[in-house]
Design an enzyme around this catalytic site. Structure first.
Site, PDB file in Angstrom:
ATOM      1  N   ASP A  39     108.251  -5.062   9.341  1.00 53.61           N
ATOM      2  CA  ASP A  39     108.032  -4.084  10.402  1.00 53.61           C
ATOM      3  C   ASP A  39     108.276  -4.759  11.750  1.00 53.61           C
ATOM      4  O   ASP A  39     107.891  -5.903  11.969  1.00 53.61           O
ATOM      5  CB  ASP A  39     106.598  -3.534  10.329  1.00 53.61           C
ATOM      6  CG  ASP A  39     106.427  -2.272  11.162  1.00 53.61           C
ATOM      7  OD1 ASP A  39     106.275  -1.184  10.561  1.00 53.61           O
ATOM      8  OD2 ASP A  39     106.451  -2.370  12.414  1.00 53.61           O
ATOM      9  N   ILE A  40     108.890  -4.035  12.662  1.00 57.34           N
ATOM     10  CA  ILE A  40     109.245  -4.584  13.970  1.00 57.34           C
ATOM     11  C   ILE A  40     108.003  -4.807  14.850  1.00 57.34           C
ATOM     12  O   ILE A  40     108.046  -5.609  15.790  1.00 57.34           O
ATOM     13  CB  ILE A  40     110.275  -3.650  14.676  1.00 57.34           C
ATOM     14  CG1 ILE A  40     111.081  -4.416  15.704  1.00 57.34           C
ATOM     15  CG2 ILE A  40     109.605  -2.423  15.271  1.00 57.34           C
ATOM     16  CD1 ILE A  40     112.299  -3.660  16.213  1.00 57.34           C
ATOM     17  N   ASN A  97     102.454   7.248   5.579  1.00 58.58           N
ATOM     18  CA  ASN A  97     102.115   8.360   6.468  1.00 58.58           C
ATOM     19  C   ASN A  97     103.048   9.525   6.187  1.00 58.58           C
ATOM     20  O   ASN A  97     104.257   9.356   6.120  1.00 58.58           O
ATOM     21  CB  ASN A  97     102.262   7.930   7.929  1.00 58.58           C
ATOM     22  CG  ASN A  97     101.226   6.908   8.341  1.00 58.58           C
ATOM     23  OD1 ASN A  97     100.051   7.054   8.017  1.00 58.58           O
ATOM     24  ND2 ASN A  97     101.646   5.858   9.041  1.00 58.58           N
ATOM     25  N   GLU A 105     106.082   8.533  12.083  1.00 62.58           N
ATOM     26  CA  GLU A 105     107.013   8.478  13.225  1.00 62.58           C
ATOM     27  C   GLU A 105     108.465   8.456  12.796  1.00 62.58           C
ATOM     28  O   GLU A 105     109.323   8.969  13.508  1.00 62.58           O
ATOM     29  CB  GLU A 105     106.717   7.244  14.090  1.00 62.58           C
ATOM     30  CG  GLU A 105     105.392   7.375  14.842  1.00 62.58           C
ATOM     31  CD  GLU A 105     105.135   6.216  15.777  1.00 62.58           C
ATOM     32  OE1 GLU A 105     105.843   5.195  15.682  1.00 62.58           O
ATOM     33  OE2 GLU A 105     104.199   6.338  16.590  1.00 62.58           O
ATOM     34  N   VAL A 106     108.748   7.816  11.679  1.00 67.40           N
ATOM     35  CA  VAL A 106     110.147   7.712  11.233  1.00 67.40           C
ATOM     36  C   VAL A 106     110.346   8.673  10.056  1.00 67.40           C
ATOM     37  O   VAL A 106     109.667   8.544   9.027  1.00 67.40           O
ATOM     38  CB  VAL A 106     110.502   6.270  10.828  1.00 67.40           C
ATOM     39  CG1 VAL A 106     111.937   6.203  10.320  1.00 67.40           C
ATOM     40  CG2 VAL A 106     110.305   5.315  12.007  1.00 67.40           C
ATOM     41  N   HIS A 110     108.736   5.922   3.758  1.00 69.25           N
ATOM     42  CA  HIS A 110     108.537   4.469   3.699  1.00 69.25           C
ATOM     43  C   HIS A 110     107.098   4.174   3.309  1.00 69.25           C
ATOM     44  O   HIS A 110     106.186   4.922   3.650  1.00 69.25           O
ATOM     45  CB  HIS A 110     108.869   3.803   5.036  1.00 69.25           C
ATOM     46  CG  HIS A 110     108.223   4.448   6.223  1.00 69.25           C
ATOM     47  ND1 HIS A 110     108.687   5.610   6.781  1.00 69.25           N
ATOM     48  CD2 HIS A 110     107.139   4.091   6.946  1.00 69.25           C
ATOM     49  CE1 HIS A 110     107.920   5.945   7.802  1.00 69.25           C
ATOM     50  NE2 HIS A 110     106.960   5.045   7.929  1.00 69.25           N
ATOM     51  N   HIS A 112     104.231   1.290   3.804  1.00 72.11           N
ATOM     52  CA  HIS A 112     103.809   0.080   4.508  1.00 72.11           C
ATOM     53  C   HIS A 112     103.097  -0.812   3.499  1.00 72.11           C
ATOM     54  O   HIS A 112     102.232  -0.340   2.743  1.00 72.11           O
ATOM     55  CB  HIS A 112     102.817   0.411   5.629  1.00 72.11           C
ATOM     56  CG  HIS A 112     103.367   1.272   6.731  1.00 72.11           C
ATOM     57  ND1 HIS A 112     103.716   0.756   7.961  1.00 72.11           N
ATOM     58  CD2 HIS A 112     103.592   2.599   6.795  1.00 72.11           C
ATOM     59  CE1 HIS A 112     104.132   1.749   8.749  1.00 72.11           C
ATOM     60  NE2 HIS A 112     104.067   2.881   8.063  1.00 72.11           N
TER      61      HIS A 112
END
Ligand code: AMP
Length: 126
Positions: A39-40, A97, A105-106, A110, A112
């Site tokens: 993760d960025i 999420n 958000e994306v 995905h 995490h």
């Protein structure tokens, strides 16, 4: 900004661009079903994202429309990445999420993967 988690799939989302190699990522693992990368903006000592290769907006979309092989392949990839990162003994947390309430958000499904330290309570209590 949070997204709804329901289609249509936006091929210009940031993870679609990572899958196409248009923007870089710190790759941890890749196979035909999944890509895993750091993760960025990590929220734990280990914070890796695992994404399916297919165009799924959210867990709802993935669980309802992905094929059995994709679901099995992706699930096994998540477990493989956790083992690859050496987290099986200490433990880890998975989180996905979906939609506005969760703060997705994306708009590409995905998972995490968090680890590397005690992670505290499961949910933030305001
Ligand atoms: P979510 O709120 O579940 O949609 O999480 C999206 C995650 O993607 C956040 O933790 C971001 O820090 C992460 N993220 C966004 N852009 C990138 C990127 N280019 N590379 C890696 N992680 C990213």
């Amino acid at each position: 900004m949070a997204v709804s988690g329901r289609g249509p799939y936006d091929p210009q989302n940031v993870f679609a661009k990572i899958l196409r190699g248009e923007i870089p990522c710190r790759r941890v693992f890749e196979n035909e079903y999944a890509l895993a990368f750091h993760d960025i903006a990590p929220q734990a000592p280990v914070h890796v994202l695992v994404i399916p290769k297919g165009p799924y907006v959210s867990f709802a979309d993935f669980s309802q429309t992905a094929g059995e092989a994709e679901i099995a392949g992706f699930t096994r990839a998540v477990g493989h990445v956790a083992a690859l990162l050496g987290l099986e003994d200490s433990g880890y947390r998975l989180l996905a999420n979906m939609g506005v309430t969760a703060g997705q958000e994306v708009p590409h499904f995905h998972v995490h993967l968090f680890g590397g330290a005690a992670l505290g309570p499961m949910l933030h209590r305001p």
